[in-house]
Write an enzyme that holds these catalytic residues in place. Sequence first.
Site, mmCIF file in Angstrom:
data_model
loop_
_atom_site.group_PDB
_atom_site.id
_atom_site.type_symbol
_atom_site.label_atom_id
_atom_site.label_comp_id
_atom_site.label_asym_id
_atom_site.label_seq_id
_atom_site.Cartn_x
_atom_site.Cartn_y
_atom_site.Cartn_z
ATOM 1 N N LYS A 1 6.161 -4.526 -4.032
ATOM 2 C CA LYS A 1 8.016 -3.813 -3.656
ATOM 3 C C LYS A 1 8.011 -4.239 -1.740
ATOM 4 O O LYS A 1 8.899 -4.430 -1.590
ATOM 5 C CB LYS A 1 8.021 -2.415 -3.645
ATOM 6 C CG LYS A 1 9.235 -2.580 -3.997
ATOM 7 C CD LYS A 1 10.237 -3.335 -4.853
ATOM 8 C CE LYS A 1 11.844 -2.693 -4.559
ATOM 9 N NZ LYS A 1 11.940 -3.199 -5.350
ATOM 10 N N CYS B 1 0.665 -1.563 0.061
ATOM 11 C CA CYS B 1 -0.170 0.232 -0.021
ATOM 12 C C CYS B 1 0.535 1.416 -0.255
ATOM 13 O O CYS B 1 1.676 1.445 0.478
ATOM 14 C CB CYS B 1 -1.052 0.722 1.545
ATOM 15 S SG CYS B 1 -1.939 -1.319 1.630
ATOM 16 N N ARG C 1 4.296 -0.184 -4.851
ATOM 17 C CA ARG C 1 3.841 -0.947 -3.145
ATOM 18 C C ARG C 1 2.416 -1.247 -2.787
ATOM 19 O O ARG C 1 2.143 -2.355 -2.359
ATOM 20 C CB ARG C 1 3.638 0.494 -2.142
ATOM 21 C CG ARG C 1 4.767 1.034 -2.326
ATOM 22 C CD ARG C 1 5.114 2.388 -1.212
ATOM 23 N NE ARG C 1 5.069 2.172 0.268
ATOM 24 C CZ ARG C 1 5.450 1.505 0.270
ATOM 25 N NH1 ARG C 1 6.901 2.013 0.383
ATOM 26 N NH2 ARG C 1 5.587 1.108 1.960
ATOM 27 N N LYS D 1 13.354 -14.963 -9.592
ATOM 28 C CA LYS D 1 12.803 -13.589 -10.843
ATOM 29 C C LYS D 1 11.559 -15.122 -11.816
ATOM 30 O O LYS D 1 11.219 -13.751 -11.927
ATOM 31 C CB LYS D 1 13.905 -13.626 -11.637
ATOM 32 C CG LYS D 1 14.786 -12.712 -10.753
ATOM 33 C CD LYS D 1 14.655 -11.897 -10.293
ATOM 34 C CE LYS D 1 15.307 -10.564 -9.359
ATOM 35 N NZ LYS D 1 14.762 -10.762 -7.705
ATOM 36 N N GLU E 1 8.470 -14.831 -10.068
ATOM 37 C CA GLU E 1 7.988 -13.639 -9.590
ATOM 38 C C GLU E 1 6.831 -12.674 -10.886
ATOM 39 O O GLU E 1 6.259 -12.207 -10.896
ATOM 40 C CB GLU E 1 8.437 -12.360 -8.835
ATOM 41 C CG GLU E 1 9.940 -12.265 -9.504
ATOM 42 C CD GLU E 1 9.570 -10.856 -8.273
ATOM 43 O OE1 GLU E 1 11.035 -10.983 -8.296
ATOM 44 O OE2 GLU E 1 9.898 -10.693 -7.053
ATOM 45 N N GLU F 1 17.521 -17.738 -7.187
ATOM 46 C CA GLU F 1 17.385 -16.019 -7.491
ATOM 47 C C GLU F 1 17.356 -16.122 -8.546
ATOM 48 O O GLU F 1 15.939 -15.096 -8.898
ATOM 49 C CB GLU F 1 18.928 -15.274 -7.528
ATOM 50 C CG GLU F 1 18.677 -13.617 -7.297
ATOM 51 C CD GLU F 1 16.939 -13.436 -6.732
ATOM 52 O OE1 GLU F 1 16.994 -13.775 -5.553
ATOM 53 O OE2 GLU F 1 17.327 -12.033 -7.327
ATOM 54 N N TRP G 1 -2.042 -3.069 -2.149
ATOM 55 C CA TRP G 1 -2.918 -3.899 -1.769
ATOM 56 C C TRP G 1 -3.294 -4.412 -1.190
ATOM 57 O O TRP G 1 -3.000 -5.044 0.482
ATOM 58 C CB TRP G 1 -0.717 -4.589 -1.773
ATOM 59 C CG TRP G 1 -0.037 -6.219 -2.008
ATOM 60 C CD1 TRP G 1 -0.301 -6.195 -3.052
ATOM 61 C CD2 TRP G 1 -0.464 -6.990 -0.289
ATOM 62 N NE1 TRP G 1 0.304 -7.393 -3.150
ATOM 63 C CE2 TRP G 1 0.257 -8.259 -1.508
ATOM 64 C CE3 TRP G 1 -0.500 -6.996 0.532
ATOM 65 C CZ2 TRP G 1 0.271 -9.697 -0.674
ATOM 66 C CZ3 TRP G 1 -0.634 -8.288 1.482
ATOM 67 C CH2 TRP G 1 -0.694 -9.348 0.564
ATOM 68 N N ASN H 1 -2.197 2.034 5.540
ATOM 69 C CA ASN H 1 -1.134 0.426 5.290
ATOM 70 C C ASN H 1 -1.120 -0.322 7.085
ATOM 71 O O ASN H 1 -0.920 0.523 7.218
ATOM 72 C CB ASN H 1 0.026 0.700 5.119
ATOM 73 C CG ASN H 1 1.288 0.275 4.472
ATOM 74 O OD1 ASN H 1 1.317 -0.968 4.636
ATOM 75 N ND2 ASN H 1 2.403 0.818 4.712
ATOM 76 N N GLY H 2 -1.512 -1.319 6.615
ATOM 77 C CA GLY H 2 -0.764 -2.783 7.149
ATOM 78 C C GLY H 2 -1.861 -3.467 8.131
ATOM 79 O O GLY H 2 -2.730 -3.468 7.238
ATOM 80 N N HIS I 1 19.146 -37.356 -5.776
ATOM 81 C CA HIS I 1 18.522 -37.510 -5.104
ATOM 82 C C HIS I 1 17.190 -37.602 -4.823
ATOM 83 O O HIS I 1 15.696 -37.030 -4.702
ATOM 84 C CB HIS I 1 18.791 -36.676 -3.701
ATOM 85 C CG HIS I 1 20.444 -37.192 -3.561
ATOM 86 N ND1 HIS I 1 20.177 -38.181 -2.507
ATOM 87 C CD2 HIS I 1 21.670 -36.558 -3.388
ATOM 88 C CE1 HIS I 1 22.087 -38.158 -2.422
ATOM 89 N NE2 HIS I 1 22.609 -37.340 -3.177
#
Length: 615
Positions: free
Chosen positions: A610, A2, A27, A488, A491, A484, A75, A101-102, A507
């Site tokens: 983000k 947010c 955000r 990438k 997402e 990594e 968000w 936000n939260g 294995h």
Amino acid sequence: MCGIVGYVGGQSALDVVIAGLKRLEYRGYDSAGVAVLADGGLATAKKAGKLVNLEKELKDRPLPDGFSAIGHTRWATHGAPTDLNAHPHLDNAGRVAVVHNGIIENFAVLRAELATRGHELVSETDTEVVGHLLAESFSSCGDLADAMRQVCRRLEGAFTLVAVHSDAPDVVVGARRNSPLVVGVGEGEFFLASDVTAFIDHTRSAIELGQDQVVELRLGGVTVTDFAGAAAEVRSYHVDWDASAAEKGGYDYFMLKEIAEQPKAVADTLLGRIDTTGALRLDEIRIPASVLREVTKVVLVACGTAFHAGLIAKYAIEHWTRIPCEVELASEFRYRDPILDERTLVIAISQSGETMDTLMALRHAREQGARVLAICNTNGSTIPRESDAVLYTHAGPEVAVASTKAFLTQLVACYLVALYLGQARGTQTADEVRTVIRELADVPDAVGRVLQTMGPVRELARSLAQKDTVLFLGRHMGYPVALEGALKLKELAYMHAEGFAAGELKHGPIALIEEDLPVVVVVPSLRGQPILHDKIVSNIQEIRARGARTIVIAEEGDGTVEPYADHLIRIPVTPALLQPMVTTVPLQVFACELATARGNEVDQPRNLAKSVTVE
Ligand code: M6R
């Protein structure tokens, strides 16, 4: 998670707030809304979906403009991303508007209590209770800042709140607990925002807000108090980058720009930390050398890409300092009751400095007596504020949700900390430290050279756009690089992507290999342990024999892999421990191009934000 903007001043408040929301859209982008104090009343608009939907709404049905406004880009946590659940939320009389936000953890209790007093709440959000509580408090005290303090004292959880009231013209009030909010101080105008990018076009002068503080913006100035109403000490700072740093600068996506900025970001993070004799100077680490000498264990905590930086750092820290080192996902850390004491050094890595899981991990570590060093990219954010010391990375603002330049600079910072610890403990001589510093200083050039050769990587990525799965393999430091690369791709391209330690193949994961399955293999430097190199060459042969299409990342001059590579991505020769800084770059480009080829939104991938300010 947010984005929030507030404004009081002489400009069109709606224009300022919408422009700020554009900068903060990274955000959260599930819905957006604004409220403006105009013509003695309050006017609001909100729409599900991206900010463009709100802009269209404002074009079709313009709001009266004024000099004070608030805005929000969401968000979603509580309630689906609908028009109704979008912020701002109002009281029943439509006189208060609040953005948040939260997560307000006790919202259900508060909601039930409000219902008994006749309030009708219409959304599924936790936020709406705040609008109603503010209206009640304001009607008894007549002061919006005071009403905000009263309400905050009743809230549990994490929140940044920003509110206006139609009976308090030219006043915007904000509050924060465990969630970011900064104040921008212009000439006769003031701003509130989740981060400084929202107001960087107007001012570079900012005020940090502390935990549990309420801020009141009026045309005459800014007042900051704690939740009890006592005046709070104000810490001002100057933002040392300008508006162009938060623009795309001619690139189609922020991610492309941020990938291209990596040589400079790495160089900037080294800047000022090496003296004229080539020795390491980290004066900002205020933990005395005597304390560092006594450290018996290092624990790195972080999330996502920052966690991968921690996994890579472990190799360097253990190699250069001989201190045992653990790396832990911040979200798991405190729940397993980790063994920590005053001789444990916890390193919390975070680009945003606001990731709630990392913040909670560092608080837990400090409660157990451990020292916490933050590695962070965001000046004045909560994680460095709550740590014993901080080493800032100088990547500049990272806007794309997928982390790129922040990751490389986190690696630089980790290497510097490892060397510093080695220097303090005497496991590294001054000459050894100087040698690595010289090698680090060559990395910007090496990264720049990788970036110049990415044409075939882009072409390859486009050719794989219809695939469902890509696997990534690595050994030693190449293993976190493989993780990594897979992160990438997940997402950005929304593909099934997995990173494995190549030695684990037999294995289990080797069963996944089938005809033409793309497998990216990160080959360790020939200058590291030769045995590792030989083993991964065998692994490449094993998967190729089972039909995999091998995409091999190997150093220039490494001829051993050529016969087994369907696609060969060359990287410059780099010291083994620094190699992840160059091997990661093609994987960023690969994921970005594949996402583009699949028609995905590169900078704002679905379901993500983000800055993850909820646990
Ligand atoms: O701001 P932080 O570095 O604490 O963020 C941690 C993760 O959320 C972040 O790295 C995330 O994994 C990235 N979107 C990955 O590209």
